[in-house]
Scaffold this active site. Structure first.
Site, PDB file in Angstrom:
ATOM      1  N   ALA A   1       2.478  -6.096  -3.377  1.00 28.49           N
ATOM      2  CA  ALA A   1       3.807  -6.089  -2.771  1.00 28.49           C
ATOM      3  C   ALA A   1       4.773  -6.945  -3.583  1.00 28.49           C
ATOM      4  O   ALA A   1       4.400  -8.012  -4.084  1.00 28.49           O
ATOM      5  CB  ALA A   1       3.729  -6.605  -1.335  1.00 28.49           C
TER       6      ALA A   1
ATOM      7  N   GLN B   1       9.429  -7.185  -4.636  1.00 29.77           N
ATOM      8  CA  GLN B   1      10.689  -6.527  -5.004  1.00 29.77           C
ATOM      9  C   GLN B   1      10.528  -6.280  -6.493  1.00 29.77           C
ATOM     10  O   GLN B   1      10.654  -7.189  -7.296  1.00 29.77           O
ATOM     11  CB  GLN B   1      11.883  -7.428  -4.707  1.00 29.77           C
ATOM     12  CG  GLN B   1      13.244  -6.750  -4.828  1.00 29.77           C
ATOM     13  CD  GLN B   1      13.558  -6.154  -6.197  1.00 29.77           C
ATOM     14  OE1 GLN B   1      13.428  -4.928  -6.391  1.00 29.77           O
ATOM     15  NE2 GLN B   1      13.933  -6.957  -7.161  1.00 29.77           N
TER      16      GLN B   1
ATOM     17  N   SER C   1       2.910  -8.869 -14.456  1.00 28.60           N
ATOM     18  CA  SER C   1       3.751  -7.866 -15.105  1.00 28.60           C
ATOM     19  C   SER C   1       4.024  -8.210 -16.568  1.00 28.60           C
ATOM     20  O   SER C   1       4.159  -9.378 -16.936  1.00 28.60           O
ATOM     21  CB  SER C   1       5.086  -7.760 -14.356  1.00 28.60           C
ATOM     22  OG  SER C   1       6.027  -7.006 -15.085  1.00 28.60           O
TER      23      SER C   1
ATOM     24  N   TYR D   1      13.139 -11.148 -11.762  1.00 28.99           N
ATOM     25  CA  TYR D   1      11.843 -10.535 -11.468  1.00 28.99           C
ATOM     26  C   TYR D   1      10.760 -11.103 -12.371  1.00 28.99           C
ATOM     27  O   TYR D   1       9.683 -11.503 -11.916  1.00 28.99           O
ATOM     28  CB  TYR D   1      11.938  -9.017 -11.648  1.00 28.99           C
ATOM     29  CG  TYR D   1      10.600  -8.317 -11.595  1.00 28.99           C
ATOM     30  CD1 TYR D   1       9.953  -8.080 -10.382  1.00 28.99           C
ATOM     31  CD2 TYR D   1       9.973  -7.895 -12.768  1.00 28.99           C
ATOM     32  CE1 TYR D   1       8.725  -7.441 -10.333  1.00 28.99           C
ATOM     33  CE2 TYR D   1       8.747  -7.245 -12.728  1.00 28.99           C
ATOM     34  CZ  TYR D   1       8.129  -7.027 -11.511  1.00 28.99           C
ATOM     35  OH  TYR D   1       6.912  -6.404 -11.464  1.00 28.99           O
TER      36      TYR D   1
ATOM     37  N   ASP E   1       1.460   2.115  -6.835  1.00 26.09           N
ATOM     38  CA  ASP E   1       0.132   1.582  -7.152  1.00 26.09           C
ATOM     39  C   ASP E   1      -0.743   1.482  -5.912  1.00 26.09           C
ATOM     40  O   ASP E   1      -1.947   1.757  -5.968  1.00 26.09           O
ATOM     41  CB  ASP E   1       0.255   0.199  -7.792  1.00 26.09           C
ATOM     42  CG  ASP E   1       0.872   0.253  -9.175  1.00 26.09           C
ATOM     43  OD1 ASP E   1       1.307   1.343  -9.591  1.00 26.09           O
ATOM     44  OD2 ASP E   1       0.920  -0.790  -9.847  1.00 26.09           O
TER      45      ASP E   1
ATOM     46  N   GLU F   1       6.774  -7.868 -17.814  1.00 29.47           N
ATOM     47  CA  GLU F   1       8.107  -8.472 -17.838  1.00 29.47           C
ATOM     48  C   GLU F   1       8.031  -9.992 -17.972  1.00 29.47           C
ATOM     49  O   GLU F   1       9.038 -10.634 -18.305  1.00 29.47           O
ATOM     50  CB  GLU F   1       8.886  -8.092 -16.574  1.00 29.47           C
ATOM     51  CG  GLU F   1       9.351  -6.649 -16.532  1.00 29.47           C
ATOM     52  CD  GLU F   1      10.494  -6.353 -17.510  1.00 29.47           C
ATOM     53  OE1 GLU F   1      11.233  -7.284 -17.856  1.00 29.47           O
ATOM     54  OE2 GLU F   1      10.630  -5.188 -17.917  1.00 29.47           O
TER      55      GLU F   1
ATOM     56  N   ILE G   1       0.813  -1.218   0.000  1.00 31.75           N
ATOM     57  CA  ILE G   1       0.000   0.000   0.000  1.00 31.75           C
ATOM     58  C   ILE G   1       0.846   1.268   0.000  1.00 31.75           C
ATOM     59  O   ILE G   1       0.383   2.331  -0.429  1.00 31.75           O
ATOM     60  CB  ILE G   1      -0.972   0.008   1.205  1.00 31.75           C
ATOM     61  CG1 ILE G   1      -2.045   1.094   1.026  1.00 31.75           C
ATOM     62  CG2 ILE G   1      -0.214   0.172   2.528  1.00 31.75           C
ATOM     63  CD1 ILE G   1      -3.158   1.030   2.046  1.00 31.75           C
TER      64      ILE G   1
END
Length: 344
Positions: free
Chosen positions: A87, A89, A131, A154, A14, A133, A10
């Site tokens: 949440a 990394q 994502s 990631y 985003d 990615e 949070i």
């Protein structure tokens, strides 16, 4: 009945926009934050009300995606109608330096949260932040049927999260969705991400506070949208009759060089006079082009991005100019007046 939502991440870009959106819609919002020795809630401070106030509708809870037991306790206590897992990394270049940490938070953290929802036994709807990615080396345009070919730790961790979210939907009948969001930026973007590095540098160079900017690959093409618009798409996914997976994107690609040009032109600078190459910012495996096809979201969710990269660059530069203005630079008033005159 007031709806209740739980947002992990949070305090991120985003998460803060999503919290604003849900509060406007009348939700009671709960956020998961990590314990730190200093306050890390800057992006949501304007939303926070002392929980002793009877009107408070935003509540923060200490926790971490690495602590499955804590997640079970929180889900059981809060009993949210909707869970948004934002949440992670999330820095792609850093994921090469911290691949195990990235796998644990961005990947395994998702299954911990899903299992906490399942073990609580409550009826809730679950949003997973996937994502672009994940597509990596697959050629554009990319949509929901494009094969995944991640090119970073990631991206690989996000692929795991995508499939485990889908698996819980099919195995347990849970309402779980994947929002496959292409690059989305804003003035709240972290300062180490390339778009924000560019817009902060444009403002600082114009103000005489900085003279150079070091970047890596300027030829990478990305589909950049405005984060404040994308959180509406997240919410719409959880309002659908049936759970499904959706791409959110503008459908238009721009290079890092294009973004540089738009940002520096907005303050009447030539980026070529200030930007230098540094191979430390290159990834071991590059992703050449990510351009999304958001047709499904447009058709089924009635969602469409309206802000594209050149306008986004100007929005972000103006915000960084304003930030310097509030910090007391004598150069900034003229910059702001010039930016507003150009916009008019």
């Amino acid at each position: 009945m007031t709806k209740r939502a739980l947002i992990t991440g949070i305090t991120g870009q985003d998460g803060s926009y999503l919290a604003e959106l849900l509060l406007r819609k009348g939700y009671e919002v709960h956020g998961l934050i990590r314990r730190a020795s200093t306050f890390n809630t800057t992006r949501i401070d304007h939303l926070y009300t002392d929980p002793h106030d009877q009107s408070a509708r935003l509540f923060l809870h200490y926790g971490d995606l690495g602590d499955g037991a804590r997640l079970v306790t929180l889900i059981s206590e809060i009993r949210p109608d909707e869970v948004y897992n934002l949440a992670a990394q999330s820095h792609v270049r850093v994921s090469f330096d911290e691949p195990q940490h990235t796998a644990d938070t961005t990947g395994t953290g998702t299954v911990r949260l899903l299992e906490a929802v399942r073990m609580s036994g409550i009826e809730t709807r679950f949003y997973q932040a996937s994502s672009s990615e994940m597509f990596g080396a697959s050629p554009p345009p990319q949509d929901e049927a494009t094969p995944f070919y991640p090119r970073s730790p990631y991206g690989a961790a996000k692929v795991y999260s995508y499939w485990i979210t889908k698996n819980y939907r099919e195995a347990y009948g849970m309402f779980t969705v994947n929002g496959i969001l292409f690059n989305h930026e804003s003035p709240r973007r972290g300062e180490t991400f390339v778009t924000r590095k560019i817009t902060r540098a444009a403002a600082a160079i114009k103000a005489g506070r900085q003279s150079e900017l070091f970047l890596g690959n300027l030829d990478a093409i990305r589909d950049w949208g405005y984060a404040a618009e994308y959180v509406e798409g997240m919410w719409r996914m959880l309002q659908a009759d049936q759970p499904d997976d959706y791409v959110l994107a503008t459908g238009v690609g721009y290079s890092v060089r294009d973004f540089l040009d738009a940002a520096f032109q907005h303050v009447n600078l030539n980026w070529e006079d200030h930007v230098h190459f540094d191979d430390r910012y290159l990834r071991p495996t590059e992703v050449d082009a990510l351009i999304g096809d958001p047709s499904k979201a447009q058709t089924q969710l009635d969602w469409k991005a309206t802000v594209q990269a050149p306008e986004l660059a100007r929005i972000m530069v103006d915000a960084d100019v304003q930030a310097l203005h509030h910090s007391g630079s004598p150069w900034i008033d003229a910059v702001l007046l010039n930016s507003w005159a150009q916009a008019a």
